[in-house]
Design an enzyme around this catalytic site. Structure first.
Site, PDB file in Angstrom:
ATOM      1  N   ASN A 189     -12.280  80.004  57.453  1.00 17.59           N
ATOM      2  CA  ASN A 189     -12.515  81.258  57.695  1.00 17.59           C
ATOM      3  C   ASN A 189     -12.310  81.524  59.345  1.00 17.59           C
ATOM      4  OD1 ASN A 189     -13.722  83.666  58.104  1.00 17.59           O
ATOM      5  ND2 ASN A 189     -15.778  82.941  57.466  1.00 17.59           N
ATOM      6  N   LYS A 197     -12.459  84.216  60.843  1.00 16.24           N
ATOM      7  CA  LYS A 197     -13.269  85.351  61.353  1.00 16.24           C
ATOM      8  C   LYS A 197     -12.389  86.280  62.128  1.00 16.24           C
ATOM      9  CE  LYS A 197     -17.325  82.319  60.655  1.00 16.24           C
ATOM     10  NZ  LYS A 197     -18.568  81.853  60.769  1.00 16.24           N
ATOM     11  N   HIS A 223     -20.029  86.843  52.717  1.00 16.70           N
ATOM     12  CA  HIS A 223     -20.574  86.162  53.702  1.00 16.70           C
ATOM     13  C   HIS A 223     -21.549  86.502  54.209  1.00 16.70           C
ATOM     14  CE1 HIS A 223     -20.000  84.006  57.545  1.00 16.70           C
ATOM     15  NE2 HIS A 223     -19.093  83.007  56.974  1.00 16.70           N
ATOM     16  N   GLU A 268     -22.389  86.900  57.454  1.00 16.22           N
ATOM     17  CA  GLU A 268     -22.024  87.814  58.665  1.00 16.22           C
ATOM     18  C   GLU A 268     -22.088  89.215  58.049  1.00 16.22           C
ATOM     19  OE1 GLU A 268     -19.009  85.205  60.355  1.00 16.22           O
ATOM     20  OE2 GLU A 268     -20.593  83.883  60.897  1.00 16.22           O
ATOM     21  N   GLU A 300     -23.457  78.627  52.205  1.00 17.18           N
ATOM     22  CA  GLU A 300     -23.679  78.223  53.556  1.00 17.18           C
ATOM     23  C   GLU A 300     -25.120  78.752  54.264  1.00 17.18           C
ATOM     24  OE1 GLU A 300     -19.439  78.954  55.271  1.00 17.18           O
ATOM     25  OE2 GLU A 300     -20.211  80.946  54.834  1.00 17.18           O
ATOM     26  N   GLY A 311     -21.880  77.974  62.611  1.00 12.38           N
ATOM     27  CA  GLY A 311     -21.457  78.299  64.212  1.00 12.38           C
ATOM     28  C   GLY A 311     -22.839  77.567  65.003  1.00 12.38           C
ATOM     29  N   SER A 317     -20.758  74.596  60.085  1.00  5.44           N
ATOM     30  CA  SER A 317     -20.673  73.311  61.101  1.00  5.44           C
ATOM     31  C   SER A 317     -20.049  72.330  60.573  1.00  5.44           C
ATOM     32  CB  SER A 317     -21.871  72.957  61.785  1.00  5.44           C
ATOM     33  OG  SER A 317     -22.528  74.140  62.419  1.00  5.44           O
TER      34      SER A 317
HETATM   35  P1  PGA Z   1     -18.691  77.344  60.873  1.00  7.01           P
HETATM   36  O1  PGA Z   1     -18.746  78.621  59.968  1.00  7.01           O
HETATM   37  O2  PGA Z   1     -17.999  76.196  60.292  1.00  7.01           O
HETATM   38  O3  PGA Z   1     -18.256  77.626  62.534  1.00  7.01           O
HETATM   39  O4  PGA Z   1     -19.952  76.832  61.163  1.00  7.01           O
HETATM   40  C1  PGA Z   1     -18.518  78.599  58.661  1.00  7.01           C
HETATM   41  C2  PGA Z   1     -18.412  79.879  58.016  1.00  7.01           C
HETATM   42  O5  PGA Z   1     -19.101  80.775  58.376  1.00  7.01           O
HETATM   43  O6  PGA Z   1     -17.955  80.055  56.975  1.00  7.01           O
END
Ligand code: PGA
Length: 252
Positions: free
Chosen positions: A10, A12, A96, A98, A168, A174, A214
Site C-alpha cells: 500500500n 498510500k 483502510h 486512514e 491492521e 506506521g 509496521s
Molecule cells: P505500515 O502501513 O506498514 O507503514 O504500518 C500499513 C498499512 O497501513 O497498510
C-alpha cells in the site's frame, strides 16, 4: 484448499510517477519468478496505467486504494469501480483505517463500496482494525467483529473467493509498533469465526486474512509462522525495492 498467501503493498499518498515506476522496474528486475505468494500493488490512482504497462504478463495484481460506491455520474473528484477495471485493476482496498478516520467512512459507506466493487468484478481487500483506545478498553474483538459484520451485509457466499481481509491494528500502522504474532493471530481467529457465522465455516476457512501494521523483513517470519496469518499488507516497507524484495523472499 490451502489459502492464498498474499503480499500486498500500500503506497498510500507517496511517490512521484517516476519514483513509483522506477520502483516497479526495480522489483520486476530483481524478483525471482517464484509463485510462493500473490503480489498486489496499490499505488496512487494516477500511476496505475503506467504501472499496468510494466507488469503486463507478470502475474502481479494491481489495485486502487479506494473507490466510490456509486456506479457512474456526477460525483466530482471520485473514482468509480468500472474506471479502475478499465485501466487494468484487479483489486481494490476498502475501509483502510486512514479512510475511516480522516475521511469519516462509516460502516454503511464501507459496505456500499464492497458491494459496488464486487459487482464490478474487482477483488476486495477489506481492512479492519481497532484503535489504541479500543484495545486499551478491551473492545478489540467487538470492534473488529462489528466491522466485519457490517461490511458483509448483503454479500453473497458466492463472492467470498473475491474477498480478503487485512487486519491492521491502527496503533501499529506506521508507528514501528506491531502487534505480537500471537495477539494478531488471536484477532485473525476471531475474524475467521465471525465470517464462519455470517457464511459458513468451510467458506470462512478459505478466506485469506492478512496482517498489516509496521510489517518489515525483521518481523515477517514470526508473523507468517502463525497458522491464521495468510499474508501481509505493507506500507512503509513497500516503498523501497530492497525491503519489499526481502519480504517476498521471507514470506514463506
Ligand atoms: P505500515 O502501513 O506498514 O507503514 O504500518 C500499513 C498499512 O497501513 O497498510
Amino acid at each position: 484448499m490451502p489459502r492464498k498467501v498474499i503480499l500486498a503493498a500500500n503506497w498510500k499518498m507517496n511517490l512521484t510517477m517516476k519514483k513509483s515506476t522506477d520502483l516497479v522496474d526495480d522489483i520486476l528486475n530483481k524478483m525471482k519468478n517464484k509463485d510462493n505468494c500473490e503480489i498486489i500493488l496499490f499505488p496512487s490512482f494516477l500511476h496505475i496505467p503506467a504501472i499496468m504497462e510494466k507488469i503486463k504478463g507478470r502475474n502481479i495484481g494491481l489495485g486502487g486504494q479506494n473507490l466510490y460506491f456509486e456506479e457512474v455520474g456526477a460525483y466530482t473528484g471520485e473514482i468509480a469501480a468500472f474506471q479502475l477495471v478499465d485501466v487494468g485493476c484487479t483489486h481494490v482496498l476498502i475501509g483502510h483505517s486512514e479512510r475511516r478516520h480522516y475521511f469519516h467512512e462509516d460502516y454503511e459507506t464501507v459496505n456500499k463500496k464492497v458491494i459496488q466493487a464486487l459487482a464490478s468484478n474487482l477483488k476486495v481487500m477489506l481492512c479492519v482494525g481497532e484503535s489504541l483506545e479500543e484495545r486499551e478498553n478491551n473492545v478489540t474483538e467487538m470492534v473488529v467483529v462489528d466491522q466485519i459484520v457490517s461490511a458483509m451485509q448483503n454479500i453473497s457466499i458466492k463472492n467470498l473467493n473475491d474477498i480478503s481481509i487485512a487486519y491492521e491494528p491502527i496503533w501499529a500502522i506506521g508507528t514501528g509498533r506491531n502487534a505480537t504474532p500471537a495477539d494478531a493471530a488471536h484477532v485473525h481467529k476471531i475474524i475467521r469465526k465471525a465470517l464462519g457465522r455470517i457464511f459458513n465455516t468451510d467458506a470462512a476457512a478459505g478466506i485469506s486474512i492478512l496482517y498489516g501494521g509496521s510489517v518489515k523483513p525483521e518481523n515477517i517470519k514470526e508473523l507468517m509462522a502463525e497458522e491464521d496469518i495468510d499474508g501481509v499488507l505493507v506500507g512503509g516497507a513497500s516503498l523501497k525495492a530492497e525491503p519489499f524484495l526481502d519480504l517476498m523472499k521471507l514470506i514463506n
